[in-house]
Design an enzyme around this catalytic site. Sequence first.
Site, PDB file in Angstrom:
ATOM      1  N   HIS A 215       0.841  -1.195   0.000  1.00 31.91           N
ATOM      2  CA  HIS A 215       0.000   0.000   0.000  1.00 31.91           C
ATOM      3  C   HIS A 215       0.877   1.246   0.000  1.00 31.91           C
ATOM      4  CE1 HIS A 215       0.592  -0.647   4.460  1.00 31.91           C
ATOM      5  NE2 HIS A 215       0.857   0.641   4.378  1.00 31.91           N
TER       6      HIS A 215
HETATM    7  P1  TYD Z   1      -2.420  -4.179   7.585  1.00 33.74           P
HETATM    8  O1  TYD Z   1      -2.820  -2.835   7.094  1.00 33.74           O
HETATM    9  O2  TYD Z   1      -2.935  -5.387   6.887  1.00 33.74           O
HETATM   10  O3  TYD Z   1      -0.843  -4.256   7.606  1.00 33.74           O
HETATM   11  P2  TYD Z   1       0.140  -4.098   6.353  1.00 33.74           P
HETATM   12  O4  TYD Z   1      -0.700  -3.620   5.187  1.00 33.74           O
HETATM   13  O5  TYD Z   1       1.129  -3.063   6.783  1.00 33.74           O
HETATM   14  O6  TYD Z   1       0.765  -5.409   6.103  1.00 33.74           O
HETATM   15  O7  TYD Z   1      -2.804  -4.244   9.129  1.00 33.74           O
HETATM   16  C1  TYD Z   1      -3.163  -5.427   9.792  1.00 33.74           C
HETATM   17  C2  TYD Z   1      -4.348  -5.168  10.713  1.00 33.74           C
HETATM   18  O8  TYD Z   1      -4.000  -4.275  11.756  1.00 33.74           O
HETATM   19  C3  TYD Z   1      -5.523  -4.581   9.985  1.00 33.74           C
HETATM   20  O9  TYD Z   1      -6.685  -5.203  10.461  1.00 33.74           O
HETATM   21  C4  TYD Z   1      -5.524  -3.130  10.407  1.00 33.74           C
HETATM   22  C5  TYD Z   1      -4.891  -3.169  11.783  1.00 33.74           C
HETATM   23  N1  TYD Z   1      -4.130  -1.960  12.136  1.00 33.74           N
HETATM   24  C6  TYD Z   1      -4.582  -1.166  13.159  1.00 33.74           C
HETATM   25  O10 TYD Z   1      -5.645  -1.411  13.772  1.00 33.74           O
HETATM   26  N2  TYD Z   1      -3.855  -0.055  13.500  1.00 33.74           N
HETATM   27  C7  TYD Z   1      -2.713   0.273  12.855  1.00 33.74           C
HETATM   28  O11 TYD Z   1      -2.067   1.282  13.208  1.00 33.74           O
HETATM   29  C8  TYD Z   1      -2.256  -0.566  11.763  1.00 33.74           C
HETATM   30  C9  TYD Z   1      -0.995  -0.227  11.013  1.00 33.74           C
HETATM   31  C10 TYD Z   1      -3.001  -1.663  11.444  1.00 33.74           C
END
Ligand code: TYD
Length: 133
Positions: free
Chosen positions: A49
């Site tokens: 992303h």
């Molecule tokens: P995700 O966005 O899938 O991580 P990445 O794209 O960086 O691999 O995040 C995993 C989960 O954690 C998703 O359900 C959203 C949650 N999350 C939060 O609640 N707070 C945060 O600050 C972040 C970064 C993720």
Amino acid sequence: MQIKFIQLQTHGDERGALIALEESRNIPFEIKRVYYLFKTKTGVRRGFHSHKTLKQVVIAVRGSCHFLLDDGNERIDIHLDNPAQGLLIDSFVWREIYDFSEDCVLMVLADKHYDEADYIRSYDDFIHSVRTR
Ligand code: TYD
């Protein structure tokens, strides 16, 4: 693409090492959120992303991982393996994180609270956004 590393001062003595992170001092923004990735399974690739406004500093506080950063023109691979080195990631930079070592703890400092509306999760939408900015 200009990659901005932040060298963090290590206060070391015979007891070990200590690094302090301070808002608007060695971290170039207001720290609104801190999160960390750990116990990442072997072979996992995550991220995929970019953000519309969010700025982040990432630090491999333990272990190592790789970042692929892409600004729409250029793709750069960065190996993070040093707790005294921060990597600044600006908005409109696509990131993928991979090759996590088993012990990797990747800490992320962010200048905003979590907001799903700030994410661009489609690479095509990301390219479209950077071309039309
Ligand atoms: P995700 O966005 O899938 O991580 P990445 O794209 O960086 O691999 O995040 C995993 C989960 O954690 C998703 O359900 C959203 C949650 N999350 C939060 O609640 N707070 C945060 O600050 C972040 C970064 C993720």
